[in-house]
Design an enzyme around this catalytic site. Structure first.
Site, PDB file in Angstrom:
ATOM      1  N   LYS A 115      20.300 121.479 -36.967  1.00 22.20           N
ATOM      2  CA  LYS A 115      21.720 122.334 -36.947  1.00 22.20           C
ATOM      3  C   LYS A 115      21.370 123.821 -36.510  1.00 22.20           C
ATOM      4  O   LYS A 115      22.058 124.378 -35.980  1.00 22.20           O
ATOM      5  CB  LYS A 115      22.396 122.058 -38.242  1.00 22.20           C
ATOM      6  CG  LYS A 115      23.106 120.763 -38.406  1.00 22.20           C
ATOM      7  CD  LYS A 115      24.178 120.812 -39.367  1.00 22.20           C
ATOM      8  CE  LYS A 115      24.858 119.403 -39.396  1.00 22.20           C
ATOM      9  NZ  LYS A 115      25.792 119.265 -40.354  1.00 22.20           N
ATOM     10  N   GLU A 147      25.768 128.988 -44.183  1.00 23.14           N
ATOM     11  CA  GLU A 147      26.996 129.242 -43.365  1.00 23.14           C
ATOM     12  C   GLU A 147      27.883 130.227 -44.280  1.00 23.14           C
ATOM     13  O   GLU A 147      27.991 129.891 -45.578  1.00 23.14           O
ATOM     14  CB  GLU A 147      27.616 128.107 -42.687  1.00 23.14           C
ATOM     15  CG  GLU A 147      27.000 127.658 -41.546  1.00 23.14           C
ATOM     16  CD  GLU A 147      27.666 126.334 -41.014  1.00 23.14           C
ATOM     17  OE1 GLU A 147      28.770 125.981 -41.184  1.00 23.14           O
ATOM     18  OE2 GLU A 147      27.117 125.627 -40.004  1.00 23.14           O
ATOM     19  N   HIS A 165      34.244 116.379 -47.567  1.00 20.85           N
ATOM     20  CA  HIS A 165      33.565 116.612 -46.081  1.00 20.85           C
ATOM     21  C   HIS A 165      33.431 115.386 -45.424  1.00 20.85           C
ATOM     22  O   HIS A 165      32.835 115.352 -44.262  1.00 20.85           O
ATOM     23  CB  HIS A 165      32.319 117.240 -46.314  1.00 20.85           C
ATOM     24  CG  HIS A 165      32.478 118.446 -47.137  1.00 20.85           C
ATOM     25  ND1 HIS A 165      33.524 119.542 -46.998  1.00 20.85           N
ATOM     26  CD2 HIS A 165      31.717 118.881 -48.288  1.00 20.85           C
ATOM     27  CE1 HIS A 165      33.391 120.631 -47.971  1.00 20.85           C
ATOM     28  NE2 HIS A 165      32.121 120.137 -48.671  1.00 20.85           N
ATOM     29  N   ARG A 178      27.090 110.974 -30.060  1.00 19.62           N
ATOM     30  CA  ARG A 178      27.256 109.795 -29.727  1.00 19.62           C
ATOM     31  C   ARG A 178      28.654 109.328 -29.703  1.00 19.62           C
ATOM     32  O   ARG A 178      29.399 110.151 -29.780  1.00 19.62           O
ATOM     33  CB  ARG A 178      26.804 109.091 -31.156  1.00 19.62           C
ATOM     34  CG  ARG A 178      27.097 109.721 -32.261  1.00 19.62           C
ATOM     35  CD  ARG A 178      27.156 109.013 -33.716  1.00 19.62           C
ATOM     36  NE  ARG A 178      27.424 109.932 -34.663  1.00 19.62           N
ATOM     37  CZ  ARG A 178      28.398 110.514 -35.539  1.00 19.62           C
ATOM     38  NH1 ARG A 178      29.525 109.856 -35.023  1.00 19.62           N
ATOM     39  NH2 ARG A 178      28.652 111.274 -36.410  1.00 19.62           N
TER      40      ARG A 178
HETATM   41  P1  ADP Z   1      27.962 116.694 -41.660  1.00 17.77           P
HETATM   42  O1  ADP Z   1      27.322 116.759 -40.324  1.00 17.77           O
HETATM   43  O2  ADP Z   1      27.217 116.665 -42.751  1.00 17.77           O
HETATM   44  O3  ADP Z   1      28.973 115.717 -41.595  1.00 17.77           O
HETATM   45  P2  ADP Z   1      29.409 119.193 -40.857  1.00 17.77           P
HETATM   46  O4  ADP Z   1      28.721 120.193 -40.486  1.00 17.77           O
HETATM   47  O5  ADP Z   1      29.950 118.556 -39.572  1.00 17.77           O
HETATM   48  O6  ADP Z   1      28.303 118.377 -41.861  1.00 17.77           O
HETATM   49  O7  ADP Z   1      30.487 119.451 -41.807  1.00 17.77           O
HETATM   50  C1  ADP Z   1      31.431 118.404 -42.414  1.00 17.77           C
HETATM   51  C2  ADP Z   1      32.773 119.305 -42.961  1.00 17.77           C
HETATM   52  O8  ADP Z   1      32.455 120.269 -44.075  1.00 17.77           O
HETATM   53  C3  ADP Z   1      33.577 120.079 -42.094  1.00 17.77           C
HETATM   54  O9  ADP Z   1      34.524 119.208 -41.342  1.00 17.77           O
HETATM   55  C4  ADP Z   1      34.251 120.994 -42.963  1.00 17.77           C
HETATM   56  O10 ADP Z   1      35.214 120.310 -43.714  1.00 17.77           O
HETATM   57  C5  ADP Z   1      33.160 121.385 -44.029  1.00 17.77           C
HETATM   58  N1  ADP Z   1      32.567 122.283 -43.652  1.00 17.77           N
HETATM   59  C6  ADP Z   1      31.464 122.393 -43.031  1.00 17.77           C
HETATM   60  N2  ADP Z   1      30.849 123.711 -42.797  1.00 17.77           N
HETATM   61  C7  ADP Z   1      31.707 124.552 -43.182  1.00 17.77           C
HETATM   62  C8  ADP Z   1      31.921 125.928 -43.576  1.00 17.77           C
HETATM   63  N3  ADP Z   1      31.032 126.777 -42.902  1.00 17.77           N
HETATM   64  N4  ADP Z   1      33.182 126.445 -44.122  1.00 17.77           N
HETATM   65  C9  ADP Z   1      33.990 125.676 -44.561  1.00 17.77           C
HETATM   66  N5  ADP Z   1      33.974 124.205 -44.598  1.00 17.77           N
HETATM   67  C10 ADP Z   1      32.809 123.583 -43.993  1.00 17.77           C
END
Ligand code: ADP
Length: 504
Positions: free
Chosen positions: A118, A202, A237, A294
């Site tokens: 990431k 983040e 999430h 994917r």
């Molecule tokens: P993963 O790859 O583990 O699924 P992601 O980066 O895709 O993680 O994030 C999954 C979810 O987590 C997002 O859809 C959101 O709901 C929450 N999320 C991720 N990053 C943030 C952020 N910086 N601020 C608020 N919510 C976040």
């Protein structure tokens, strides 16, 4: 062009069946792989051939790239489709498939690697002009590093695993006192989930929405987007309900997000189907979150709205065809919603529910699509993901799609394992959801088991039980009926069931 006549599907459950269906339509033979827990699973029954690849734990079967590649060679397959999860985003696997002389139906190993880390992905797309969620450039090594970031950018922050996925290794930190515990927690969760404990930071966006863009790219770099998917309804999430279009995306925002997604895909020389995930803040500014290299669980809503078969396009791209459509050929019609149906007990902290499905009658009729990996009589094993399948609906507009989904969820009868259908009904019937007013915290803020209409649920379980009993009764030879005798048992039960379900 590389001919593809036989595809091994390196997956199980609904997605394996989904891929096999397209293969059949394209005249391509299918090979299933299965663990010892899945001998009688739906995907094994649906395939032209099936090969056992080991014991139930995924590590010894569905995650063993050696066993899967050996199975493909033994079956004489030309290509491997990884589905989602398992090895689908494993660059080493994609590389090994290609090295074995097989076609990997997905992007090149280099693109998977570029987007899989990431922090590296954030740098790569940012350099291409894509806005990213504000955060640390690299992994942080210590609590002191996190403190430094927070001193500069303020709270709340989100600690995330660089190798992350599936919501694992993530911790929200609201204030300084929580930092140390959260950092240790995120690290150890990341270590056990990914064998990589690098953590980055983040800025935690308050009440964001998750909106993602589906892209398709061919070998020559022609890249188009297929519009957005709103995936804001999540629990911990993890997505639960997805829809397209998003109520917050208008035409100009869609064009801007689409263009940005294409830029991100081109930044890693992307080929095949992929998804660029964005978080959208209250001002409707969008930020790159990550790229999924994917097919996604929620791809059916895009298929319903575009009329395209994404798996067919994946296969065509993988065999070297040019994209058969340009951006201006993509037509977006109507509204589609998907609910993920999972075997879990929403009233008991979402505990996974396993066992045999004793009775199953799934919805059908206008505008409904079901993707499911298990039949009545089938088992939900303890070893794998709790998702049984998905219900997706299409209708000309959002209110009609919501009504259709409510109807579909009402028709769904399942006994033997507990499912999250009550939660799906709750969200679909919620006035705030109908009004389009929701954030990623919706379930956390609005859903309590006490909020379920227990009376309705109890009635429906009773009705399903009656149906199940009725089905067993009907195995008996029909009793001779004549005037004046009561209707046969099956008919009586059916009448009882209908009485139970009738609106008050
Ligand atoms: P993963 O790859 O583990 O699924 P992601 O980066 O895709 O993680 O994030 C999954 C979810 O987590 C997002 O859809 C959101 O709901 C929450 N999320 C991720 N990053 C943030 C952020 N910086 N601020 C608020 N919510 C976040």
């Amino acid at each position: 062009m590389t001919p593809i006549r036989k595809i091994l599907i390196a997956n199980r459950g609904e997605i394996a069946l989904r891929i096999m269906r397209t293969c059949r339509e394209m005249g391509i033979r299918t090979v299933a792989v299965y663990s010892e827990a899945d001998r009688a699973a739906g995907h094994v029954m649906a395939a032209d051939e099936a090969i056992c690849i080991g014991p139930p734990p995924s590590r010894e079967s569905y995650l063993s790239s050696e066993k899967i590649i050996a199975a493909a060679q033994r079956a004489g397959a030309d290509a491997i489709h990884p589905g989602y999860g398992f090895l689908s985003e494993n660059a080493a696997f994609a590389g090994a498939v290609a090295a074995a002389g097989l076609v990997f139906i997905g992007p090149r190993a280099e693109s998977i690697a570029a987007m899989g880390d990431k922090t590296a992905a954030r740098k790569l797309v940012r350099a291409a002009g894509v806005p990213v969620v504000p955060g640390s450039d690299d992994a942080v090594r210590s609590v002191a590093d996190v403190e430094k970031f927070c001193a500069k950018h303020g709270f709340p922050v989100l600690l995330k695993a660089a190798a992350g996925g599936g919501g694992k290794g993530m911790r929200v930190v609201q204030k300084a006192g929580e930092l140390e515990g959260a950092f240790a927690g995120a690290q150890s969760e990341a270590r056990s989930a990914f064998g990589d404990d690098r953590i980055y930071i983040e800025k935690y966006l308050e009440g964001p929405r998750h909106v993602e863009i589906q892209i398709l790219a061919d070998r020559r770099g022609n890249t188009v987007h297929l519009g957005e998917r709103e995936c804001t309804i999540q629990r911990r999430h993890q997505k639960v309900i997805e829809e397209t279009p998003s109520v917050i995306v208008n035409e100009s925002m869609r064009a801007a997000m689409g263009k940005t997604a294409v830029m991100a895909a081109k930044a890693c020389g992307y080929e095949n189907a992929g998804t660029i995930e964005f978080l959208v803040d209250r001002e409707r500014k969008f930020y790159f979150l990550e790229m999924n290299t994917r097919l996604q669980v929620e791809h059916p809503v895009t298929e319903l709205r575009t009329g395209l078969d994404l798996v067919a396009l994946q296969i065509r791209i993988a065999r070297g065809e040019d994209l058969p459509l340009r951006q201006e050929d993509v037509v977006l019609r109507g509204h589609a919603i998907e609910c993920r149906i999972c075997a879990e007990d929403v009233e008991n902290n979402f505990l996974p529910s396993t066992g045999r499905i004793l009775h199953l009658k799934s919805p059908s009729g206008p505008g409904i699509r079901e993707d499911r990996g298990v039949e009545q009589g089938g088992e939900i094993p303890i070893y794998y993901d709790s998702m049984i399948g998905k219900i997706a609906v299409w209708a000309p507009d959002r209110p009609a799609a919501l009504a259709r989904m409510a109807r579909a969820l009402r028709e769904y009868e399942l006994l033997g394992v507990t499912t999250n259908i009550p939660l799906c009904r709750f969200v679909i019937g919620h006035p705030k959801f109908a009004a389009g007013e929701f954030t990623t915290n919706f379930i956390q803020e609005e859903f309590f088991p006490e909020a379920l209409h227990r009376e309705d649920e109890a009635l429906e379980v009773a009705a399903a039980a009656v149906s199940a009993f009725m089905a067993s009764e009907e195995l008996q030879p029909p009793p001779g009926s004549s005037n004046g005798t009561p209707p046969p048992a099956g008919t009586r039960w059916r009448m009882a069931r209908n009485d139970l379900l009738r609106e008050p």
